[in-house]
Design an enzyme around this catalytic site. Structure first.
Site, PDB file in Angstrom:
ATOM      1  N   ASP A  68       0.838  -1.205   0.000  1.00  0.00           N
ATOM      2  CA  ASP A  68       0.000   0.000   0.000  1.00  0.00           C
ATOM      3  C   ASP A  68       0.869   1.250   0.000  1.00  0.00           C
ATOM      4  OD1 ASP A  68       1.035  -0.178   2.572  1.00  0.00           O
ATOM      5  OD2 ASP A  68      -0.836   0.373   3.550  1.00  0.00           O
ATOM      6  N   GLU A  71       3.516   1.500   2.514  1.00  0.00           N
ATOM      7  CA  GLU A  71       4.588   0.497   2.408  1.00  0.00           C
ATOM      8  C   GLU A  71       4.547  -0.508   3.552  1.00  0.00           C
ATOM      9  OE1 GLU A  71       8.040   3.036   2.040  1.00  0.00           O
ATOM     10  OE2 GLU A  71       7.614   3.336  -0.083  1.00  0.00           O
TER      11      GLU A  71
END
Ligand SMILES: *[C@@H]1O[C@H](CO)[C@@H](O)[C@H](O)[C@H]1NC(C)=O
Length: 316
Positions: A68, A71
């Site tokens: 995402d 991270e």
């Protein structure tokens, strides 16, 4: 989007919002160069191949899991799909303008498939953040990336735009989660400050580790069962079915209260920024002290996007 945690958190790859966002930025750049100089050498020779490479990658990988924007979580993410859809729609126009009808049609088809998939993130009261999680942080699903998606990933088509029903409903749910979670909210130094909001309620990372214009254009806004909690914050007398029509005193009072509420969030940011105006990656939830990477570009860019959205111009 990136995050400085990446310096030592190298395994958080791939992160597939990047190619889509880069393609959208390069298309803006290409259009601007053509408008200013009419010289298409750089556009055709350099930008066009990069744009197509990124968007072809999006077409072939969008349904795979990836990390995402924070991270941290591996799965299929609302934010990532929203910016991919935007990249593909801009990309389809760009491909048509460049005579590549095969790509234009592939990008349009994929964007339509994404639209259907994106709608499956709605839980009936808020937009959930991730599906098919295979690694990383397990969360209840309240995450500001769903709201950031409206500012940086929406087009002017009502689909998850800042003033759309599901974004408003999600905003009010997320705010209520944070209002009791952080000391700086519980002991707010002034009633003029809005609620300080983190990335998501379970977040422990500390860096060391308005839709007003949309309603005016539409002529009115109607309170639905989905947006009732949002509008109740700004007009306690409202009920499902209430219609605020442009030009009426009720519309003006409601939008003024919403604008005041939005300003409070910005006042909160200003209150916790340093006196020289610099913003770090974060401010600490207990003390409000700046922490994490100092002078962080993303903090300033996010404030710019929010200010533009407030002025009626979410990013293109
Ligand atoms: C603002 O002040 C802080 C603390 O003194 C410093 O670390 C930071 O670099 C300054 N930022 C700018 C842009 O001058």
């Amino acid at each position: 989007m990136t995050n400085v945690v990446n310096v030592w958190f190298k395994k958080s790859r791939p992160q597939n919002d990047g190619p889509a966002e880069r393609a959208s930025s390069f298309i803006l750049l290409a259009d601007s160069i053509l408008k200013q100089s009419g010289d298409d050498t750089y556009v055709t020779g350099t930008l066009k191949p990069a744009i197509f490479k990124d968007l072809d990658y999006v077409v072939s990988t969008w349904s795979d899991g990836c990390f995402d924007l924070w991270e941290e979580a591996n799965g299929v993410h609302f934010y990532t799909l929203i910016v991919m859809r935007k990249g593909l729609i801009h990309g389809a126009n760009f491909a048509t303008r460049n005579g590549d009808n095969t790509r234009a049609s592939t990008y349009t088809t994929t964007a339509n498939t994404l639209k259907t998939k994106i709608d499956t993130f709605w839980s009936s009261t808020y937009i959930t953040v991730t599906q098919s999680l295979t690694g990383g942080v397990q969360k209840a699903g309240y995450d500001v990336s769903t709201l950031i998606a409206a500012n940086s990933g929406s087009l002017a088509d009502g689909f998850y735009t800042p003033g759309s029903d599901k974004i408003l409903a999600t905003a009010v749910v997320i705010e209520s989660k944070f209002s009791s979670l952080y000391d700086i909210n519980v002991n707010a130094p002034s009633y003029l400050l809005g609620t300080a909001i983190g990335r998501y309620p379970e977040d422990t990372y500390n860096g060391n580790g308005n839709g007003h214009k949309e309603w005016t254009l539409a002529g009115q806004v109607k309170v639905s069962s989905i947006t009732l909690p949002f509008f109740k914050k700004f007009d306690t007398a409202t009920v499902e079915g209430t219609v605020y029509k442009v030009g009426t005193a009720a519309f003006n009072a409601m939008t003024q209260n919403v604008a005041l509420g939005a300003n409070k969030f910005l006042s909160t940011v200003k209150n916790y920024a340093l006196t020289n105006g610099s913003m770090s990656e974060q401010y600490e939830r207990g003390s409000g002290k700046s922490t994490g990477a100092r002078d962080l570009t993303w903090s300033h860019a996010a404030l710019n996007s929010a200010a533009r959205a407030k002025a009626g111009a979410p990013s293109a």
